[in-house]
Scaffold this active site. Structure first.
Site, PDB file in Angstrom:
ATOM      1  N   HIS A  18      46.782  37.694  44.008  1.00 56.28           N
ATOM      2  CA  HIS A  18      45.512  38.197  44.783  1.00 56.28           C
ATOM      3  C   HIS A  18      45.869  37.621  46.171  1.00 56.28           C
ATOM      4  CE1 HIS A  18      43.533  37.355  40.390  1.00 56.28           C
ATOM      5  NE2 HIS A  18      43.496  38.287  40.762  1.00 56.28           N
ATOM      6  N   LYS A  42      33.070  39.935  30.147  1.00 54.77           N
ATOM      7  CA  LYS A  42      33.994  38.615  29.217  1.00 54.77           C
ATOM      8  C   LYS A  42      33.611  37.211  29.718  1.00 54.77           C
ATOM      9  CE  LYS A  42      37.269  39.479  33.101  1.00 54.77           C
ATOM     10  NZ  LYS A  42      38.721  40.146  33.846  1.00 54.77           N
ATOM     11  N   ARG A  91      49.366  46.033  39.365  1.00 55.13           N
ATOM     12  CA  ARG A  91      51.086  45.490  39.518  1.00 55.13           C
ATOM     13  C   ARG A  91      52.124  46.372  37.722  1.00 55.13           C
ATOM     14  NH1 ARG A  91      47.591  41.115  37.243  1.00 55.13           N
ATOM     15  NH2 ARG A  91      46.502  42.412  35.461  1.00 55.13           N
ATOM     16  N   SER A 129      45.538  36.207  35.985  1.00 49.84           N
ATOM     17  CA  SER A 129      44.290  34.810  35.619  1.00 49.84           C
ATOM     18  C   SER A 129      44.615  34.762  34.184  1.00 49.84           C
ATOM     19  CB  SER A 129      43.093  35.244  36.048  1.00 49.84           C
ATOM     20  OG  SER A 129      42.746  35.695  37.125  1.00 49.84           O
TER      21      SER A 129
HETATM   22  O1  PNS Z   1      39.285  41.238  37.818  1.00 50.03           O
HETATM   23  P1  PNS Z   1      39.284  42.198  37.446  1.00 50.03           P
HETATM   24  O2  PNS Z   1      37.949  42.117  36.309  1.00 50.03           O
HETATM   25  O3  PNS Z   1      39.630  43.120  37.010  1.00 50.03           O
HETATM   26  O4  PNS Z   1      37.788  42.848  38.709  1.00 50.03           O
HETATM   27  C1  PNS Z   1      36.420  44.204  37.678  1.00 50.03           C
HETATM   28  C2  PNS Z   1      35.125  44.147  38.379  1.00 50.03           C
HETATM   29  C3  PNS Z   1      34.687  43.089  38.845  1.00 50.03           C
HETATM   30  C4  PNS Z   1      35.403  44.598  39.817  1.00 50.03           C
HETATM   31  C5  PNS Z   1      34.519  45.373  37.494  1.00 50.03           C
HETATM   32  O5  PNS Z   1      34.368  44.970  36.749  1.00 50.03           O
HETATM   33  C6  PNS Z   1      33.050  45.762  39.083  1.00 50.03           C
HETATM   34  O6  PNS Z   1      33.116  46.334  39.217  1.00 50.03           O
HETATM   35  N1  PNS Z   1      31.990  44.856  37.913  1.00 50.03           N
HETATM   36  C7  PNS Z   1      30.778  44.798  38.243  1.00 50.03           C
HETATM   37  C8  PNS Z   1      29.909  45.719  37.359  1.00 50.03           C
HETATM   38  C9  PNS Z   1      30.470  47.264  38.090  1.00 50.03           C
HETATM   39  O7  PNS Z   1      29.642  47.749  39.373  1.00 50.03           O
HETATM   40  N2  PNS Z   1      30.702  47.936  36.969  1.00 50.03           N
HETATM   41  C10 PNS Z   1      31.276  49.298  36.757  1.00 50.03           C
HETATM   42  C11 PNS Z   1      32.269  49.889  38.088  1.00 50.03           C
HETATM   43  S1  PNS Z   1      33.648  50.538  37.083  1.00 50.03           S
END
Ligand code: PNS
Length: 165
Positions: A18, A42, A91, A129
């Site tokens: 990151h 999660k 990745r 992570s």
């Molecule tokens: O590190 P991650 O878990 O891949 O990140 C995922 C994240 C946090 C970017 C995604 O879950 C998110 O944007 N969550 C906020 C809720 C939202 O807007 N969901 C719709 C997006 S498809």
């Protein structure tokens, strides 16, 4: 005009992969907002506040980087910041399905949003992570894969958990 991107994620916890992405993003834009999602489906090891603190420490409070937790939809957060560019790291090919889905959903929710992808540095291709936590909780070392402060906090969580067994 200032070029600003929002780099969203769970960051549970932040890894060198990151960090590498943030550093490289700063070569192509003026500011990066690291947005830590609070309401994830999660369960997380670190609280949103802990995740924000770890990122701030790891980035040594770089003035071109803002770190914040956000609630609700990412697109609403983007609107509140007046930003329309999302940065995500890629990745392996296995990341693609999820990123594809998110990109189109976010675009549906906010027409003018653009998601840009950067490849993670080759040294960090195999880490995320989840695997970091798995190694730590099985008693292994992740030194060199995450910032020092994260290594320390993970060790503390591991010892806390050991104490409870
Ligand atoms: O590190 P991650 O878990 O891949 O990140 C995922 C994240 C946090 C970017 C995604 O879950 C998110 O944007 N969550 C906020 C809720 C939202 O807007 N969901 C719709 C997006 S498809």
């Amino acid at each position: 005009m200032e070029r600003v991107v929002v780099y969203p994620g769970s960051f549970d916890p932040i890894t060198n992969g990151h960090l590498n992405l943030v550093e490289r993003a700063l070569h192509i834009c003026d500011r990066v907002i690291v947005a830590v999602a609070r309401n994830l489906a999660k369960t997380t090891l670190f609280t949103p506040e802990e995740r924000v603190e770890l990122i701030k420490t790891a980035l040594e409070n770089n003035p071109r980087v803002t770190v914040e937790a956000f609630d609700g939809l990412l697109v609403d957060y983007l609107n509140s910041k007046n930003v329309n560019v999302i940065l995500r790291g890629l990745r392996q090919l296995s990341d693609f399905d999820y990123e594809f889905q998110m990109t189109f959903m976010n675009r549906r929710l906010k027409r003018d949003v653009e998601t840009i992808f950067m490849m993670t540095g080759y040294k960090w291709f195999y880490i995320n992570s989840r695997i970091i936590k798995e190694v730590v909780f099985a008693g292994g070392s992740v030194k060199g894969l995450v910032p020092e402060i994260v290594c320390k906090k993970l060790q503390e969580k591991y010892e806390e958990r050991q104490g409870k067994l």
